[in-house]
Design a protein around this motif. Structure first.
Motif, PDB file in Angstrom:
ATOM      1  N   GLY A 177       1.133  -1.023  -0.076  1.00 27.40           N
ATOM      2  CA  GLY A 177       0.108   0.223  -0.292  1.00 27.40           C
ATOM      3  C   GLY A 177       0.255   1.009   0.105  1.00 27.40           C
ATOM      4  N   GLY A 178       2.056   1.223  -0.607  1.00 32.52           N
ATOM      5  CA  GLY A 178       3.306   2.234  -0.336  1.00 32.52           C
ATOM      6  C   GLY A 178       3.618   2.987  -1.772  1.00 32.52           C
ATOM      7  N   HIS A 179       4.426   4.040  -1.553  1.00 32.69           N
ATOM      8  CA  HIS A 179       4.893   4.585  -2.847  1.00 32.69           C
ATOM      9  C   HIS A 179       6.287   4.205  -3.068  1.00 32.69           C
ATOM     10  CE1 HIS A 179       0.706   6.131  -2.588  1.00 32.69           C
ATOM     11  NE2 HIS A 179       1.478   6.937  -1.707  1.00 32.69           N
ATOM     12  N   VAL A 180       6.948   4.348  -4.506  1.00 36.74           N
ATOM     13  CA  VAL A 180       8.015   3.546  -4.668  1.00 36.74           C
ATOM     14  C   VAL A 180       8.792   5.387  -4.935  1.00 36.74           C
ATOM     15  CG1 VAL A 180       9.676   2.463  -6.053  1.00 36.74           C
ATOM     16  CG2 VAL A 180       7.227   1.536  -4.890  1.00 36.74           C
ATOM     17  N   LEU A 181      10.111   5.370  -4.123  1.00 38.69           N
ATOM     18  CA  LEU A 181      10.895   6.105  -4.764  1.00 38.69           C
ATOM     19  C   LEU A 181      12.241   5.545  -5.842  1.00 38.69           C
ATOM     20  CD1 LEU A 181      11.721   9.261  -5.805  1.00 38.69           C
ATOM     21  CD2 LEU A 181      12.618   9.053  -3.280  1.00 38.69           C
ATOM     22  N   LEU A 182      12.208   6.073  -7.483  1.00 36.29           N
ATOM     23  CA  LEU A 182      13.127   5.368  -7.850  1.00 36.29           C
ATOM     24  C   LEU A 182      14.470   6.478  -8.250  1.00 36.29           C
ATOM     25  CD1 LEU A 182      11.145   3.595 -10.161  1.00 36.29           C
ATOM     26  CD2 LEU A 182      12.988   1.806  -8.682  1.00 36.29           C
TER      27      LEU A 182
ATOM     28  N   ASP B 216       9.377  11.136   4.031  1.00 28.95           N
ATOM     29  CA  ASP B 216       8.609   9.655   4.323  1.00 28.95           C
ATOM     30  C   ASP B 216       7.252   8.988   4.054  1.00 28.95           C
ATOM     31  OD1 ASP B 216       9.094   8.507   7.889  1.00 28.95           O
ATOM     32  OD2 ASP B 216       7.716  10.089   7.825  1.00 28.95           O
ATOM     33  N   ARG B 217       6.879   9.728   3.777  1.00 28.97           N
ATOM     34  CA  ARG B 217       6.016   9.194   2.870  1.00 28.97           C
ATOM     35  C   ARG B 217       6.150   8.177   1.624  1.00 28.97           C
ATOM     36  NH1 ARG B 217       3.546  13.886   4.740  1.00 28.97           N
ATOM     37  NH2 ARG B 217       1.745  14.053   5.534  1.00 28.97           N
ATOM     38  N   PHE B 218       7.405   8.273   1.018  1.00 26.09           N
ATOM     39  CA  PHE B 218       7.598   6.489   0.057  1.00 26.09           C
ATOM     40  C   PHE B 218       7.809   5.506   0.941  1.00 26.09           C
ATOM     41  CE2 PHE B 218       8.670  10.207  -2.894  1.00 26.09           C
ATOM     42  CZ  PHE B 218       7.362   9.738  -4.058  1.00 26.09           C
ATOM     43  N   LEU B 219       7.422   4.325   0.546  1.00 24.29           N
ATOM     44  CA  LEU B 219       7.720   3.303   1.554  1.00 24.29           C
ATOM     45  C   LEU B 219       8.842   3.006   1.222  1.00 24.29           C
ATOM     46  CD1 LEU B 219       5.360   0.740   2.710  1.00 24.29           C
ATOM     47  CD2 LEU B 219       7.360   0.348   1.493  1.00 24.29           C
ATOM     48  N   MET B 220       9.577   3.068  -0.130  1.00 29.02           N
ATOM     49  CA  MET B 220      10.807   2.097   0.022  1.00 29.02           C
ATOM     50  C   MET B 220      11.050   3.626  -1.312  1.00 29.02           C
ATOM     51  SD  MET B 220      10.776  -1.514  -1.102  1.00 29.02           S
ATOM     52  CE  MET B 220      10.373  -2.944   0.315  1.00 29.02           C
TER      53      MET B 220
END
Length: 340
Positions: free
Chosen positions: A56-61, A184-188
């Motif tokens: 349920g999170g968001h991803v930062l690449l 902090d709002r990006f899960l990974m």
């Protein structure tokens, strides 16, 4: 190999620790396999991305240009189905260009609300750190509350809502560091890295035949993905593992090298990522290895070094690894951990 104490614990709850329905596992494997045909040799990054989104999170690449960040995000968005939107972040992008706003409708002779590109199931925020902080902050509400507010009106985003963002390293020219509240709002936060030589050769040899992300067919519909997310959050986590995660998060808040440690949201995200990792592996229970496999991509980007530690060459990754290594892996208590 599963350590014997955890094996005994699983035997105690045998009825509840059987595998998930095979259909879910087949769908997930098919989705990852299709993405792997686009991004060669990066199966671990693909699996971590799916675990983060399944949680349920968001991803930062985050990585250097040209290694496939945007390609990976587009491929994941395609196989997940649902409505997909891409936002190309630039220095002149305004918050209204992201969340939407009132525009003049000449036919009606009135102001009407025009939805922004965030109103989609899967959103690709390409080169997110090339837009000023004012526009970056437009994503904060969407990432946490799954809603947007424009002109005093709050609207829920479609379910599911997933944000895949790419960015170049912060030292790159023309970029703006993401604020801590947004990181902090990006899960990974994941890094793709350069391909191994054999995969780079394969990429060059098969360039005309290799599928592009837009050619991938969706595997599921949004409702199916929502069900998988709900199932992943029911994966059992032993109380000893919860205490283990809380202890490590607590040590980051008191570490001498760090001025900012892991937040309670980070601890929650870490547990969810471990649950999703177990779910991807077909298990209904979390193992210590699931927590260890997800600790760095979930926690590292939320840690901030003190100025003196940064000046001395300290690295948040090394600090986190030291804290994890100093924390004994828990063993389950057969009585307290037995499920009823």
């Amino acid at each position: 190999m599963i350590p014997q104490p955890w094996l005994n614990e699983m035997e105690d709850g045998r009825q509840e620790t059987d595998s998930w329905p095979e259909a879910s596992g087949q769908l997930l494997r098919l989705m990852m396999a299709r993405v792997n045909t686009v991004l060669l040799g990066k199966t671990e990054v693909v699996q971590q991305s799916f675990a983060a989104l399944l949680a349920g999170g968001h991803v930062l690449l985050e990585d250097v240009p040209g290694v496939g960040k945007t390609m990976l995000a587009r491929a994941i968005a395609r196989v997940m189905g649902g409505e997909f939107r891409r936002i190309q972040f630039t220095s002149d992008l305004l918050p209204a260009d992201v969340v939407g706003g009132l525009v003049w409708d000449a036919k009606r002779g009135d102001l009407v609300f025009r939805q922004g590109p965030l109103m989609a199931n899967v959103v690709l925020a390409d080169e997110i750190n090339r837009t000023p902080p004012r526009t970056q902050s437009a994503l904060l509400e969407a990432m946490e509350e799954r809603s947007v507010t424009a002109d005093g009106e709050t609207m829920l985003l479609p379910a599911p809502f997933m944000l895949l963002a790419t960015q170049n390293p912060l030292r790159d020219d023309g970029t703006y560091p993401l604020p801590e509240a947004q990181l902090d709002r990006f899960l990974m936060r994941l890094s793709i890295g350069y391909p191994a030589p054999e995969y780079e050769v394969q990429m060059l040899e098969n360039a005309p035949q290799r599928p592009q992300p837009e050619q991938l067919r969706p595997v599921i519909i949004p409702e199916e993905w929502l069900r998988m997310q709900r199932d992943a959050q029911t994966v059992h986590v032993h109380p000893a593992l919860l205490a283990y995660a809380v202890h490590i998060a607590g040590t980051t808040r008191t570490a001498a090298e760090l001025s900012l440690g892991a937040s309670p949201r980070a601890t929650r995200d870490w547990i969810r990522a471990a649950q999703a990792t177990a779910y991807l592996d077909g298990r209904r229970y979390v193992l210590p290895d699931d927590l260890k496999a997800t600790v760095e991509p979930v926690l590292t980007h939320r840690l901030m070094l003190r100025d003196d530690a940064a000046a001395s060459g300290a690295d948040p990754v090394e600090v986190l690894r030291r804290l994890v290594a100093a924390t004994p892996v828990p063993t389950p208590n057969s009585e307290s951990g037995r499920r009823r």
